[in-house]
Write an enzyme that holds these catalytic residues in place. Structure first.
Site, PDB file in Angstrom:
ATOM      1  N   GLU A   1       0.867  -1.165   0.000  1.00  0.00           N
ATOM      2  CA  GLU A   1       0.000   0.000   0.000  1.00  0.00           C
ATOM      3  C   GLU A   1       0.908   1.220   0.000  1.00  0.00           C
ATOM      4  OE1 GLU A   1      -3.394   2.626   2.260  1.00  0.00           O
ATOM      5  OE2 GLU A   1      -2.450   1.010   3.393  1.00  0.00           O
TER       6      GLU A   1
ATOM      7  N   ASP B   1      -2.495  12.021  -2.040  1.00  0.00           N
ATOM      8  CA  ASP B   1      -2.531  13.440  -2.390  1.00  0.00           C
ATOM      9  C   ASP B   1      -2.725  13.527  -3.904  1.00  0.00           C
ATOM     10  OD1 ASP B   1      -2.006  16.098  -3.052  1.00  0.00           O
ATOM     11  OD2 ASP B   1      -0.435  16.307  -1.543  1.00  0.00           O
TER      12      ASP B   1
ATOM     13  N   ASP C   1     -11.232   9.860  -3.482  1.00  0.00           N
ATOM     14  CA  ASP C   1     -12.399  10.737  -3.511  1.00  0.00           C
ATOM     15  C   ASP C   1     -12.229  11.817  -4.566  1.00  0.00           C
ATOM     16  OD1 ASP C   1     -10.274  11.918  -1.837  1.00  0.00           O
ATOM     17  OD2 ASP C   1     -11.704  13.572  -1.640  1.00  0.00           O
TER      18      ASP C   1
END
Length: 216
Positions: free
Chosen positions: A45, A119, A155
């Site tokens: 990850e 980011d 998102d």
């Protein structure tokens, strides 16, 4: 730097499940055998933050090894501490700049890559810093075993669209694309893992985007 951050930096340096950048590269090509003491698949990850996704993936898949990669030790501290306290032995954390991944992993050593809420680097001048820009995708292609997947959960609609464009331009293989994960058929127990920030996004009625792709 606050006292709490200093304490976390000092504590994380003692954790057996954390490899710091100044420790050299003792596990390159041998993470499964040497670090985890098994022959199980290795999953990364990237920009893991507090490691919530890394730790929860490890809970779901005890037959795989999970490594959270991030530069900020005070964030890694949380995930590493949780894994140690809960006896989750198939979790590790690596504190490095993601640009240096190829220095720490051998070609074909990784089975899957997760990028969760990175980011988005929205400014055009910072495109090269996006974790799905061509220079990073080129690294992932080297690291992944044949048939290995990259997962992007975000998102940010702009990053999602940008990544889809690069997948198309580079003629990569797109397996799943959705702009609204939780109103799609793909929200299984893996994709329904929610980080602290994702919970906040959902409370603000933000849609969650998801992409799954491979290089062949």
């Amino acid at each position: 730097m606050g006292k709490d951050k200093l304490r976390r930096f000092a504590e994380v340096d003692t954790f057996k499940n954390v490899v710091q950048m100044d420790a050299g590269k003792p596990f390159k090509g041998n993470w499964a055998n040497e670090f985890f003491k098994n022959n199980n698949p290795v999953v990364l990850e990237l920009a893991c933050g507090k490691g919530e996704y890394t730790v929860n993936l490890a809970r779901l898949f005890p037959g795989k090894n999970f490594i959270g990669v991030d530069y900020k030790g005070n964030r890694i501290w949380r995930g590493a501490k949780t894994a140690l306290e809960d006896g989750i032995n198939n979790v590790g954390f690596l504190r490095i700049q993601i640009e240096n991944l190829l220095d720490y992993f051998a070609p074909g050593e990784v089975d899957e890559i997760w990028i969760t809420f990175p980011d988005p680097q929205p400014q055009l001048s910072r495109e090269k810093k996006r974790l799905t820009s061509p220079r990073f995708l080129a690294m992932y292609k080297v690291l992944l075993k044949p048939g290995g997947f990259v997962n992007l959960k975000t998102d940010n609609d702009g990053l999602h669209a940008y990544t889809a464009e690069k997948i198309d331009e580079l003629k990569l293989k797109l397996h799943i694309r959705t702009e609204d994960l939780y109103h799609s058929p793909y929200a299984d127990e893996v994709l329904s893992i929610k980080t602290y920030y994702e919970k906040k996004y959902l409370q603000d009625n933000k849609n969650i985007n998801y992409l799954k792709f491979s290089f062949e």
